[in-house]
Design an enzyme around this catalytic site. Sequence first.
Site, PDB file in Angstrom:
ATOM      1  N   GLU A   1       3.951   7.179  15.591  1.00 45.78           N
ATOM      2  CA  GLU A   1       2.671   6.875  16.278  1.00 45.78           C
ATOM      3  C   GLU A   1       1.838   5.966  15.447  1.00 45.78           C
ATOM      4  O   GLU A   1       1.075   5.135  16.117  1.00 45.78           O
ATOM      5  CB  GLU A   1       1.835   8.285  16.652  1.00 45.78           C
ATOM      6  CG  GLU A   1       2.520   9.376  17.368  1.00 45.78           C
ATOM      7  CD  GLU A   1       3.400   8.700  18.647  1.00 45.78           C
ATOM      8  OE1 GLU A   1       2.542   7.806  19.298  1.00 45.78           O
ATOM      9  OE2 GLU A   1       4.571   9.180  18.787  1.00 45.78           O
TER      10      GLU A   1
ATOM     11  N   GLU B   1       9.715  15.873  15.567  1.00 45.33           N
ATOM     12  CA  GLU B   1       9.879  15.968  14.124  1.00 45.33           C
ATOM     13  C   GLU B   1       9.126  16.850  13.538  1.00 45.33           C
ATOM     14  O   GLU B   1       7.756  16.663  13.551  1.00 45.33           O
ATOM     15  CB  GLU B   1       9.728  14.323  13.760  1.00 45.33           C
ATOM     16  CG  GLU B   1      10.071  14.317  12.157  1.00 45.33           C
ATOM     17  CD  GLU B   1      10.166  12.746  11.820  1.00 45.33           C
ATOM     18  OE1 GLU B   1       9.088  12.031  12.232  1.00 45.33           O
ATOM     19  OE2 GLU B   1      10.867  12.291  10.885  1.00 45.33           O
TER      20      GLU B   1
ATOM     21  N   CYS C   1      12.830  11.534   6.695  1.00 45.50           N
ATOM     22  CA  CYS C   1      12.954  10.831   8.073  1.00 45.50           C
ATOM     23  C   CYS C   1      14.478  11.304   8.912  1.00 45.50           C
ATOM     24  O   CYS C   1      14.439  11.186   9.988  1.00 45.50           O
ATOM     25  CB  CYS C   1      12.677   9.592   8.215  1.00 45.50           C
ATOM     26  SG  CYS C   1      13.391   8.651   7.148  1.00 45.50           S
TER      27      CYS C   1
ATOM     28  N   GLY D   1       7.111   5.074   8.156  1.00 44.50           N
ATOM     29  CA  GLY D   1       6.168   6.122   8.335  1.00 44.50           C
ATOM     30  C   GLY D   1       6.552   6.638   9.677  1.00 44.50           C
ATOM     31  O   GLY D   1       7.513   6.757  10.162  1.00 44.50           O
TER      32      GLY D   1
ATOM     33  N   GLU E   1      10.798   1.350   9.790  1.00 49.90           N
ATOM     34  CA  GLU E   1      11.601   2.549   9.626  1.00 49.90           C
ATOM     35  C   GLU E   1      10.902   3.771   9.751  1.00 49.90           C
ATOM     36  O   GLU E   1       9.952   4.277   9.033  1.00 49.90           O
ATOM     37  CB  GLU E   1      12.180   2.403   8.247  1.00 49.90           C
ATOM     38  CG  GLU E   1      13.633   3.357   8.126  1.00 49.90           C
ATOM     39  CD  GLU E   1      13.286   4.548   7.523  1.00 49.90           C
ATOM     40  OE1 GLU E   1      13.363   5.639   8.496  1.00 49.90           O
ATOM     41  OE2 GLU E   1      13.090   4.602   6.355  1.00 49.90           O
TER      42      GLU E   1
ATOM     43  N   LYS F   1       0.904  -1.353  -0.069  1.00 49.07           N
ATOM     44  CA  LYS F   1       0.011   0.120  -0.007  1.00 49.07           C
ATOM     45  C   LYS F   1       0.839   1.359   0.027  1.00 49.07           C
ATOM     46  O   LYS F   1       1.367   1.594   0.922  1.00 49.07           O
ATOM     47  CB  LYS F   1      -0.976   0.253   1.175  1.00 49.07           C
ATOM     48  CG  LYS F   1      -2.028   1.030   1.095  1.00 49.07           C
ATOM     49  CD  LYS F   1      -2.657   1.505   2.412  1.00 49.07           C
ATOM     50  CE  LYS F   1      -2.106   2.497   3.192  1.00 49.07           C
ATOM     51  NZ  LYS F   1      -1.852   3.834   2.373  1.00 49.07           N
TER      52      LYS F   1
HETATM   53  P1  ADP Z   1       3.077  10.374   7.369  1.00 46.98           P
HETATM   54  O1  ADP Z   1       2.940  11.273   8.506  1.00 46.98           O
HETATM   55  O2  ADP Z   1       4.385  10.571   6.760  1.00 46.98           O
HETATM   56  O3  ADP Z   1       1.784  10.327   6.407  1.00 46.98           O
HETATM   57  P2  ADP Z   1       1.921   7.827   8.242  1.00 46.98           P
HETATM   58  O4  ADP Z   1       2.488   6.935   9.592  1.00 46.98           O
HETATM   59  O5  ADP Z   1       0.612   8.473   8.714  1.00 46.98           O
HETATM   60  O6  ADP Z   1       3.060   8.940   7.953  1.00 46.98           O
HETATM   61  O7  ADP Z   1       1.689   7.025   6.830  1.00 46.98           O
HETATM   62  C1  ADP Z   1       2.834   6.262   6.456  1.00 46.98           C
HETATM   63  C2  ADP Z   1       1.960   5.148   5.600  1.00 46.98           C
HETATM   64  O8  ADP Z   1       1.249   4.459   6.883  1.00 46.98           O
HETATM   65  C3  ADP Z   1       1.008   5.666   4.632  1.00 46.98           C
HETATM   66  O9  ADP Z   1       1.013   4.609   3.774  1.00 46.98           O
HETATM   67  C4  ADP Z   1      -0.431   5.616   5.534  1.00 46.98           C
HETATM   68  O10 ADP Z   1      -1.481   5.405   4.727  1.00 46.98           O
HETATM   69  C5  ADP Z   1      -0.234   4.148   6.387  1.00 46.98           C
HETATM   70  N1  ADP Z   1      -1.223   4.300   7.582  1.00 46.98           N
HETATM   71  C6  ADP Z   1      -1.443   5.227   8.464  1.00 46.98           C
HETATM   72  N2  ADP Z   1      -2.068   4.700   9.142  1.00 46.98           N
HETATM   73  C7  ADP Z   1      -2.150   3.525   9.328  1.00 46.98           C
HETATM   74  C8  ADP Z   1      -2.757   2.344  10.156  1.00 46.98           C
HETATM   75  N3  ADP Z   1      -3.394   2.601  11.013  1.00 46.98           N
HETATM   76  N4  ADP Z   1      -2.546   1.028   9.732  1.00 46.98           N
HETATM   77  C9  ADP Z   1      -1.743   0.892   8.921  1.00 46.98           C
HETATM   78  N5  ADP Z   1      -1.299   1.770   7.735  1.00 46.98           N
HETATM   79  C10 ADP Z   1      -1.366   2.908   8.023  1.00 46.98           C
END
Ligand code: ADP
Length: 494
Positions: free
Chosen positions: A244, A394, A297, A241, A263, A188
């Site tokens: 949190e 960050e 990052c 990502g 990561e 994804k």
């Molecule tokens: P950013 O702040 O860089 O968008 P995220 O951690 O929100 O970082 O997003 C990184 C990836 O994780 C994206 O592909 C996002 O759709 C996905 N993502 C966000 N929340 C969830 C979740 N609860 N479960 C799985 N994937 C998630």
Amino acid sequence: MNRFSANPTPASIELPPTQLMINGQWVDAANGKTFDTYDPFTGGVIAQVAEASAEDVDRACRAARRAFEAPTWRKLAAADRGQMLYRLAELVEKNKDSLAALESLNSGKIISDAYGDIDLVINCFRYYAGWADKIEGATIPMRGDYLAYTLRQPVGVVGQIIPWNFPLLMLAWKWGPALAAGNTIVMKPAEQTPLTALRMVELAHEAGFPSGVINLLNGFGETTGDAIVGHPEIDKIAFTGHVETAKIIQKRAADTLKRVTFELGGKSPLVVFGDADVEAAVEGAFAANYWHAGQCCSAGTRVFVQDSLREEFVEKLARKASSRRLGNPLDPATEQGPQISQEQLDKVLGYIEQGKGSGARLVTGGRRVGGQGYFIEPAIFDGVKDDMTIAREEIFGPVASVLSFDDESTVMARANDTRFGLAAAVYTRDLSRAHRFAERINAGFVWLNCYFVLDANLPFGGFKQSGFGRDNGQAALEHYTELKTVVVSKDLGA
Ligand code: ADP
């Protein structure tokens, strides 16, 4: 004063199919849903992309399982898997121009950086192509009449969830080792940047990867991402990502005890000693804070500068920052593109306000530029204290915080005083000091007198809350394989 470049208007850029890729077929989402994807330069809609529901995730995961078990993949010689990765590298090279334009359009990355990322993508596929037939086990000496050996086998179906800041490069870092080791994939991409991954799936099929080996689902984190993390057919999650988000994923993955590698973010220290080559240090700090508008990052956002050099350093950094040319990422003259979204723009501007309110001195930049797109002038705060929010969190935008120090013993402890541990850098001409620093800093990647030098053969990942596991290098292959021990009796009663 930062200059702004609005030209040229984006040439017509060919778009990839926008459906879901499941089992080698382009399909609509089961419920027919789509979402808009945007150009961060204009804020305008580029296309509608299929949004995967839990039902689609289920189909993709089951297809990936079947592909994993199918002889076309499972019995394929490792060297032939390697050949497919080589072919994929060739195809990326052949399609470099269109991939770079699409990446730039959808992510706001300046076009030269998009080309730079693609070079790293090509290296990554070539590097892991070479590994495919070199993933070896061992023979282990035994007491008694036994032969013992180990096999390194693929983990199975891997769920890969990636962010928007390096859409193509993060895809390559995840696909390369997973495919070299013989896994199948449900990926994804980030909801902000779905387009180049769609093109990459087309190229992967052209390279010969069988149907179902790479499945691609666009959609949102809390729905599509969550369904991937929870699905029982997924054996491992590789995620890049936010910290949190990783905490949510780890809890969710616990139900099925999936392997996870993360990561995540950072608040990396960049330490400049008084004896440093000042030009190199300014250059390094500039890249560390403003590459891709600070949306990295491993950005080096806590810039510790020894008192003797601080004034000169800040002045030089400010001169460079304030002359940076912002604007259309597709214009080769542009040096900094927009932040990815309104949400990120607001977040970064909020941090800048906090910095001003906390008593740090805004030396330059920090204002929004223009009414269209999400541009922020590169900002430098001086006189930043360790406990200020801008020195702890960050920001993910073009904001450097300069902190002063007078001696090595105190700066080391301060550099380590963070919940993160992704990267670190030191600029000094004192070789012993550089190595002392490299040994004692709690970070997964250390640069000495340079910054952002990366390649596919260099393990990349974090200490502490910056994650665990490593992308790249031989290390990543360990996370995409299971170790099996086999003991054979040599005594068959003869
Ligand atoms: P950013 O702040 O860089 O968008 P995220 O951690 O929100 O970082 O997003 C990184 C990836 O994780 C994206 O592909 C996002 O759709 C996905 N993502 C966000 N929340 C969830 C979740 N609860 N479960 C799985 N994937 C998630």
